[in-house]
Design a protein around this motif. Sequence first.
Motif, short mmCIF file in Angstrom:
data_model
loop_
_atom_site.label_atom_id
_atom_site.label_comp_id
_atom_site.label_asym_id
_atom_site.label_seq_id
_atom_site.Cartn_x
_atom_site.Cartn_y
_atom_site.Cartn_z
N GLU A 31 -24.94 -2.13 18.07
CA GLU A 31 -23.92 -0.70 18.28
C GLU A 31 -22.43 -0.26 17.80
N SER A 32 -21.71 -1.70 16.81
CA SER A 32 -20.28 -1.67 16.50
C SER A 32 -19.52 -1.33 17.32
N ASP A 33 -19.73 -2.30 18.67
CA ASP A 33 -19.30 -2.47 19.97
C ASP A 33 -18.58 -3.58 19.42
N TYR A 34 -17.13 -3.87 18.60
CA TYR A 34 -16.44 -5.17 18.14
C TYR A 34 -16.21 -5.65 19.71
N LEU A 91 -22.08 -18.13 13.89
CA LEU A 91 -22.72 -16.99 13.47
C LEU A 91 -22.39 -15.78 14.45
N VAL A 92 -22.19 -15.41 15.06
CA VAL A 92 -22.24 -14.30 15.79
C VAL A 92 -20.56 -13.85 15.54
N GLU A 93 -19.76 -14.65 15.86
CA GLU A 93 -18.10 -14.13 15.42
C GLU A 93 -17.98 -13.81 13.37
N GLU A 94 -19.26 -14.63 13.01
CA GLU A 94 -18.92 -13.76 11.08
C GLU A 94 -19.30 -12.88 11.19
N GLU A 97 -16.94 -10.03 11.76
CA GLU A 97 -16.35 -10.22 10.48
C GLU A 97 -16.94 -8.92 9.70
N ILE A 98 -17.50 -9.35 9.29
CA ILE A 98 -18.32 -9.21 8.82
C ILE A 98 -18.64 -7.90 8.60
N PHE A 99 -19.25 -6.97 9.76
CA PHE A 99 -19.92 -5.77 9.85
C PHE A 99 -18.71 -4.93 10.51
N GLU A 100 -17.43 -4.55 10.86
CA GLU A 100 -16.10 -4.32 10.67
C GLU A 100 -15.93 -4.35 9.93
N ALA A 101 -15.41 -5.26 8.80
CA ALA A 101 -14.87 -5.04 8.00
C ALA A 101 -15.73 -4.20 6.72
N LYS A 102 -16.96 -4.14 6.95
CA LYS A 102 -17.58 -2.89 6.50
C LYS A 102 -17.15 -1.65 6.69
N GLU A 103 -17.75 -1.49 7.58
CA GLU A 103 -16.88 0.39 8.50
C GLU A 103 -15.74 0.68 7.93
N LYS A 104 -14.86 -0.54 8.45
CA LYS A 104 -13.30 0.03 7.61
C LYS A 104 -13.37 0.13 6.79
N GLY A 105 -14.48 -0.30 5.74
CA GLY A 105 -14.63 0.05 4.49
C GLY A 105 -13.93 -1.06 3.49
N GLY A 106 -14.08 -2.40 3.63
CA GLY A 106 -13.56 -3.65 3.61
C GLY A 106 -14.37 -3.77 2.36
#
Length: 107
Positions: A31-34, A91-94, A97-106
Amino acid sequence: MTELEQQIVTIISAAGASKAKAFEALRKVKESDYDGARALLAESRQADLEAHKVQTALITAEMSGEERPEIGLLMVHAQDHYMTSQLARDLVEEFIEIFEAKEKGGK
């Protein structure tokens, strides 16, 4: 139920709670609720610490020669739950990081 069996059930219960919180955190990632996911992982970590304390006490007792608990299916089951709960949380911690960075364009 013996004291050893109670300790083993505590490991199973705490590990199960930890894994449940980790998977709940994964749903927050979807849900993108990091921030929500991180909060749930903190709860997961606390449950893991409860299991870790019991596991450490059992290992310490065995190493000191105080008692050598019989390794049975219930203990193996407890260790399995504990290890998979840690893996799920890691794994969820990773994923956060992966999905949050992707949403920020990283990357």
